[in-house]
Scaffold this active site. Structure first.
Site, short mmCIF file in Angstrom:
data_model
loop_
_atom_site.label_atom_id
_atom_site.label_comp_id
_atom_site.label_asym_id
_atom_site.label_seq_id
_atom_site.Cartn_x
_atom_site.Cartn_y
_atom_site.Cartn_z
N CYS A 10 50.14 50.92 35.73
CA CYS A 10 49.43 52.05 35.12
C CYS A 10 48.01 51.65 34.74
O CYS A 10 47.78 51.00 33.72
CB CYS A 10 50.19 52.54 33.90
N CYS B 15 46.74 53.10 31.46
CA CYS B 15 47.27 52.42 30.26
C CYS B 15 46.61 51.06 30.06
O CYS B 15 46.26 50.69 28.95
CB CYS B 15 48.78 52.16 30.38
N ASP B 16 46.49 50.29 31.12
CA ASP B 16 46.15 48.87 30.97
C ASP B 16 44.77 48.47 31.51
O ASP B 16 44.33 47.34 31.29
CB ASP B 16 47.21 48.01 31.69
#
Ligand code: NDP
Length: 310
Positions: free
Chosen positions: A134, A137-138
């Site tokens: 992701c 997200c990261d």
């Protein structure tokens, strides 16, 4: 046989948010956690984009906060995996861990989706230490670093473009000699200077000391001019598709060709009344914790309406 008024399946942001709303509405919800308590989010390192956490939050902490909030209003949270359902009867029948049989008036499905991985041993070894599925997200943790994205579809292009805005360089590792993504996404990728597309490359393994520092690739695997290559990277992002966790519902619920549960016009309503779908199991597009939580809220509100009507 136990009868449950409102059953929630899944313990990600959609499931817990549905539980918070359902318990505050006196629906006496029972939530089965599923195979991964806390859901997909617990595979990331830190959550920085969920409103209300200005300093970021560890995913386990956030999911534990949601869980405690649901329990505070009376949700019964149980470990167990729903393995079979029968939605052709009323009340609906549900089997947990193959042998516990329950009935429920309303069912909220929040079983999420699972990112597909290549299946390399090194991928498992570095999960959360440079391996992610992701970018939204990261990606932030790889600012000004070098990363690789695997895949040739729209998701891979989208992830590569997102990362290109943050990182020094992005390799896009594509197994075929062409991209499967839409023309417009392809053009954007080719027009972005810091994305290098490595066509006809497969990943053999990830290397590094405790975290990802490189990847061994093979160019034109199995052909005469096969060649081994090594790239230095700090992050390795999988974008080879997601699999919605909807298999056990498919005999009853309409799904699209990828298996995502089809809901009606932005609501969590499925083709069976009293069965609602929230979060990633019904969302091929956004797949964010906040959008999952929002759909969990909608599902509980719809369940309440349904339960009043029967
Ligand atoms: P896709 O199935 O479209 O693409 C998956 C990609 O991963 C393909 O390039 C595939 O390669 C590659 N792949 C699969 N398995 C492996 C493997 N083991 N090793 C290496 N590569 C592998 O999935 P997406 O998630 O990209 O897209 C899903 C759907 O969502 C699509 O319909 C897409 O159009 C849509 N979508 C739309 C977006 C948008 O419109 N903005 C954004 C994101 C998704 P190969 O081509 O060789 O099979």
């Amino acid at each position: 046989m136990e009868h449950i008024k409102c059953l929630i399946i899944g313990s990600g942001p959609a499931g817990y948010t549905a539980a918070i709303y359902a318990s505050r509405a006196n629906l006496n919800p029972v939530l089965y956690e599923g195979p991964q308590s806390g859901g997909q989010l617990t595979t990331t390192t830190e959550v920085e984009n969920f409103p209300g956490y200005p300093d970021g939050v560890e995913p386990f902490q956030m999911m534990d906060d949601m869980r405690r909030q649901a329990e505070r209003f009376g949700t019964q949270i149980r470990s167990g995996i729903v393995t079979k359902v029968d939605f052709s009867v009323s009340p609906k029948k549900i089997w947990v861990d193959d042998d516990i049989e329950l009935t429920a008036d309303a069912v909220i499905i929040a079983t999420g989706a699972s990112a597909k991985y290549l299946g390399l041993p090194s991928e498992r070894e570095y999960k959360g230490k440079g391996v992610s599925a992701c970018a939204t997200c990261d990606g932030f943790f790889y600012r000004k670093k070098i990363v690789a994205v695997v895949g040739g579809g729209d998701t891979a292009c989208e992830e590569a473009l997102y990362l290109a805005g943050l990182c020094q360089k992005v390799y896009l590792i594509v197994r075929k000699p062409y991209l499967r993504a839409s023309e417009i996404m392809q053009k954007r990728v080719f027009d972005t200077e810091n994305i290098e597309v490595l066509f006809e490359h497969n990943t053999l393994c990830l290397t590094g000391n405790g975290k990802v520092e490189g990847a061994d690739l093979v160019y034109r695997k199995g052909e005469e001019n096969e060649e081994l290559r090594h790239i230095e990277i700090n992050g390795f992002f999988l974008a080879i598709g997601h699999h919605p966790n909807s298999d056990i519902f498919k005999d009853y619920l309409s799904t699209d060709e990828q298996g995502y549960i089809i809901t009606h016009n932005g609501t969590p309503l499925t083709n069976i009344s009293g069965v609602f779908a929230a979060g990633d199991v019904a969302d091929p597009h956004y797949r964010q914790a906040i959008t999952a939580a929002a759909s969990g809220c909608k599902a509980a509100i719809e369940a309440e309406k349904y339960l009043k009507s029967i």
